[in-house]
Design an enzyme around this catalytic site. Structure first.
Site, PDB file in Angstrom:
ATOM      1  N   ASP A   1      -8.491   4.594  -0.529  1.00  0.00           N
ATOM      2  CA  ASP A   1      -9.810   4.630   0.113  1.00  0.00           C
ATOM      3  C   ASP A   1      -9.900   5.637   1.251  1.00  0.00           C
ATOM      4  O   ASP A   1      -9.022   6.474   1.436  1.00  0.00           O
ATOM      5  CB  ASP A   1     -10.161   3.225   0.615  1.00  0.00           C
ATOM      6  CG  ASP A   1      -9.157   2.699   1.639  1.00  0.00           C
ATOM      7  OD1 ASP A   1      -8.090   3.295   1.803  1.00  0.00           O
ATOM      8  OD2 ASP A   1      -9.459   1.660   2.278  1.00  0.00           O
TER       9      ASP A   1
ATOM     10  N   GLY B   1      -6.038  -0.479   7.684  1.00  0.00           N
ATOM     11  CA  GLY B   1      -7.005  -1.526   7.977  1.00  0.00           C
ATOM     12  C   GLY B   1      -6.380  -2.871   8.291  1.00  0.00           C
ATOM     13  O   GLY B   1      -5.222  -3.129   7.981  1.00  0.00           O
TER      14      GLY B   1
ATOM     15  N   GLY C   1      -5.869   3.526   5.366  1.00  0.00           N
ATOM     16  CA  GLY C   1      -7.081   4.046   5.980  1.00  0.00           C
ATOM     17  C   GLY C   1      -6.828   4.706   7.325  1.00  0.00           C
ATOM     18  O   GLY C   1      -7.593   5.577   7.737  1.00  0.00           O
TER      19      GLY C   1
ATOM     20  N   GLU D   1      -2.153   1.175  -1.080  1.00  0.00           N
ATOM     21  CA  GLU D   1      -3.200   0.194  -1.406  1.00  0.00           C
ATOM     22  C   GLU D   1      -3.061  -0.414  -2.799  1.00  0.00           C
ATOM     23  O   GLU D   1      -3.338  -1.598  -2.993  1.00  0.00           O
ATOM     24  CB  GLU D   1      -4.583   0.838  -1.266  1.00  0.00           C
ATOM     25  CG  GLU D   1      -5.010   1.096   0.162  1.00  0.00           C
ATOM     26  CD  GLU D   1      -4.431   2.385   0.712  1.00  0.00           C
ATOM     27  OE1 GLU D   1      -4.674   2.676   1.884  1.00  0.00           O
ATOM     28  OE2 GLU D   1      -3.721   3.094  -0.030  1.00  0.00           O
TER      29      GLU D   1
END
Length: 387
Positions: free
Chosen positions: A149, A71, A118, A141
């Site tokens: 996630d 992301g 992601g 993360e």
């Protein structure tokens, strides 16, 4: 005749070749990071293809050194003062993840480079995920105060033993060979053969799974992890990362570090202790819950966690982690709280607590998501650790 459609910003390229659609992530300088625009375009393309009876095969690849590096952290950091500034892109990303897991058409990922965060959700869950010697996978993360996630609380929790907890908490990297052996990818193809494989898949002009598998197999090679691979350390990983809490995991890992042959643990421990305490605890609980959840349940939970973390319900660590990594780049985050024992189970309950139903991620509760762990059926990992 191939038709190429380039959006104005050229973040994603789309090519129509008879019954095949080729999607190319085209932000090489940003390691093909998944921005809000990219999420929207990918969702638009995939939905369009699924409804088009003329489309049989969808191929996703990246340009440059990365397949996808996750992301857009700066986007989240810049939107930190606006309560709902990132809500829409988070919602769209989780819908995209669900769509990929339940996709009706045959999908192939050609992942020749970084596959992290992601962005890995665009490769790992696909029916066919091809990696090379240049591929690097990681879910880092927790190191920035976030959580695992984009369906990876499901995927990692279904890895053999407690490898999932290890990868999620430490952010450890796996190379292409290790991904195949562990079941995170289906085929290993030398990067020099990737253009020829792509050409053959385009020429195949079909989404028949057996035919696609046969074409990929022609270019793929059988692999085993290198001698120093973490995949040879499963007994140690299982012993330490099966502990109930992050504190107990670290304590057990520290004890193992003193044993002969475990010199590799020292560097891993150092990184683990630098990570955000809140992020580590959220991540461990999420992975443990993922073992008993379906893909939709994991996605709904992860959506909840993402929104609550971005809204700093119990801590602003994610923004401090992003600042230290990508804004000021001092790599010296000041976590709040700074130690694990200051993160209470009551606080964790707050970020896991369900929303009102109308605020939840609106995806089917069950659906027909294929069982991702089926990739293990031909995985070399089981036999590797059965010796």
């Amino acid at each position: 005749m191939a038709q190429e459609h380039i959006n104005p910003e050229q973040f994603v390229l789309e090519e129509e070749i008879d019954h095949v659609r080729l999607i190319t992530l085209n932000r090489p300088r940003q390691l093909n990071v998944i921005s809000s625009k990219v999420v929207s375009l990918l969702a638009e393309f995939l939905e369009k293809y699924e409804k088009d009876n003329d489309v049989e095969l969808v191929i996703i690849k990246g340009i440059g050194r990365a397949f996808s590096a996750g992301g857009d952290l700066k986007m989240f950091y810049d939107g930190r003062t606006s309560d709902d500034s990132c809500l829409e892109v988070v919602y769209r990303m989780y819908w995209l993840c669900y769509h990929i897991h339940t996709y009706k058409k045959t999908q192939v990922a050609l992942a020749n480079g970084i596959v992290m965060g992601g962005g890995a959700s665009l490769a790992v869950p696909l029916k066919f995920s091809v990696v090379t010697e240049k591929t690097v996978f990681a879910m880092p993360e927790a190191s920035i105060g976030f959580h695992t996630d984009c369906s990876f609380s499901y995927i990692l929790s279904h890895l053999p033993g407690h490898l999932g907890e290890y990868l999620a908490l430490t952010g450890a990297k796996l190379n292409g060979k290790e991904m195949v052996v562990a079941g995170l990818a289906t085929h290993f193809v030398p990067s020099e053969k990737l253009p020829a494989l792509e050409k053959c898949l385009l020429s195949l002009n079909s989404g028949d799974e057996d035919a696609v598998r046969s074409v990929i197999k022609e270019f793929s090679v059988d692999v085993q992890p290198d001698e120093e691979s973490i995949l040879h350390k499963q007994s140690t990983i299982n012993k330490c990362f099966s502990e109930e809490s992050v504190e107990e995991i670290i304590k057990s890992f520290e004890a193992e570090a003193s044993n002969e042959g475990n010199e590799w643990i020292t560097a891993v421990l150092k990184g683990l202790k630098r990570s955000g305490p809140t992020g580590l605890k959220i991540t461990l609980r999420s992975i443990r819950e993922g073992r008993k959840q379906t893909v939709p349940e994991c996605l709904r939970k992860e959506f909840r966690l993402t929104i609550n973390i971005l809204r700093t319900v119990i801590s602003g660590d994610v923004y401090e982690g992003i600042r230290a990594l990508t804004i000021d780049k001092d790599k010296a985050p000041k976590w709040d709280p700074p130690v694990l024992d200051k993160v209470s189970s009551e606080e964790l309950d707050l970020v896991f607590q369900p929303f009102k139903e109308e605020l939840e991620l609106q995806i089917p509760a069950e659906g027909d998501a294929y069982r991702w762990e089926g990739k293990f059926e031909n995985s070399a990992y089981q036999s590797l650790n059965a010796k």
